[in-house]
Enzyme design. Sequence first.
Site, PDB file in Angstrom:
ATOM      1  N   GLY A   2       7.929  -6.750   6.966  1.00  0.00           N
ATOM      2  CA  GLY A   2       8.079  -7.313   5.505  1.00  0.00           C
ATOM      3  C   GLY A   2       7.113  -6.457   4.785  1.00  0.00           C
ATOM      4  O   GLY A   2       7.004  -7.111   3.398  1.00  0.00           O
ATOM      5  N   CYS A  30       7.485   6.740   9.785  1.00  0.00           N
ATOM      6  CA  CYS A  30       5.748   6.872   9.987  1.00  0.00           C
ATOM      7  C   CYS A  30       5.737   7.720  11.083  1.00  0.00           C
ATOM      8  O   CYS A  30       4.847   7.936  11.891  1.00  0.00           O
ATOM      9  CB  CYS A  30       5.200   5.416  10.283  1.00  0.00           C
ATOM     10  SG  CYS A  30       6.019   4.745  11.713  1.00  0.00           S
TER      11      CYS A  30
END
Length: 440
Positions: A270, A392
């Site tokens: 989140g 990432c």
Amino acid sequence: MTNGTIERSRPAAYDDGTLARIDALGIFARWTESGEFPDRMLGAVPPFRRGFVMDLVYTAVRNARALAFAVDGFVRERPEHPHAYAALLLGAAQILLMPDVAPHAAVHSTVEALKALDGPAPSGLANAVLRNLQRGEPAVRASLAAAPLAVRESHVDEQVARWTARWGAERAEAICKWDNRPASVTLVPVHGRATAPQILAALLAEKVQATPHPGLPSAAVVVPHGCHVDRLPGFREGLFAVQDPATLEAVRLLGIRPGQRVLDACAAPGGKTVQIAARLEGEGSLLAADCWRDRLRPLKENLERFGFARFVRVAVADAKRASPRDLGAGPFDRILADVPCSNTGVQRRRADARWRFDPARLAQLAETQLAILENLALRHLAPGGRLVYSTCSIEEEENEGVVAEFLRRHPEFRLAEEKLQVPPDRECDGAFAAAIERAG
């Protein structure tokens, strides 16, 4: 049994340092055998010694290949007792890589931890090997310095070869060294609530040893390791999140405006969801979805802490397959697809990620990533809308390759902007983001 340790074998006479090494040895040994995620095992360690156990475990996991190179020079064959070889690596990690650990404690307490787990039989060998390593430390360091890059910086050969071919030997070494630096604790302001200079001033006023982020001083603040983030000024008010500033590039590329309909398709835990919600300023809608139900808990906790729980709707949905009916909303003006990836850009934070890297897994990931991108863009993005695909990872197959293949298949979409962050540029982790727009 807890964390691979036998609670009844822990006499009251053990001090906290030995108990910490028992915990660390149990976790590290389990990781070496099963590949289980260390961060999940660390949750059972008592909070008052979790920080030191975490340092022990992550240092050993991160440097496992270099430590094995060092230890193997002192043993004819690896011992068979369940925790014995792991104890040698854990002891070597303290001797070679943790200067704040007293040398006698590194040996004595590690051997005592091994006794607690495997009994006295392997302790004599462990004690002898670690003391020999301690005495021979200068020669060991010299041997490591002369070893190939992948050995001395503890990476898999495939990664080093790929990075060298793409960026050259100097950059490949810089990435490896970055991966072996302990991750900083970085505070990023929540949009519209504070600025990095304001957060820094508040921390300094409370005598917290905070500094501007060295690469992005206007965007983030760094606080010391061991700092209780939940006690810092501004935490309760939700003024900042703990994030590497490289993660914000994907949110920036979304170009969020109040009133838009937004989907965060792979939202847990989140961090980006919070930044998106802040930019909507209470207008429009935001759906945060994730395919794993157990990952919704930290997502909901984040939304609650920052005051967005009532504004953001949370759902279980597989981004690779979800239909508009599954989401109960759409089409969306903006979609964030922060897809699962190899994590090669964040290996200093995910110490075990480097050991899961292999070309076959990379190909599987790219296939999944393209499927997610196609499903979200084709079925859920409104005409004229923008989707940001992010990872990432710093691997071309997961980043530029996936985007290029998608655009080749679907000419009604165009690439608006693309950004690859490669460590250690700007003192940030690695990240990739591409903004893709659908014709109106």
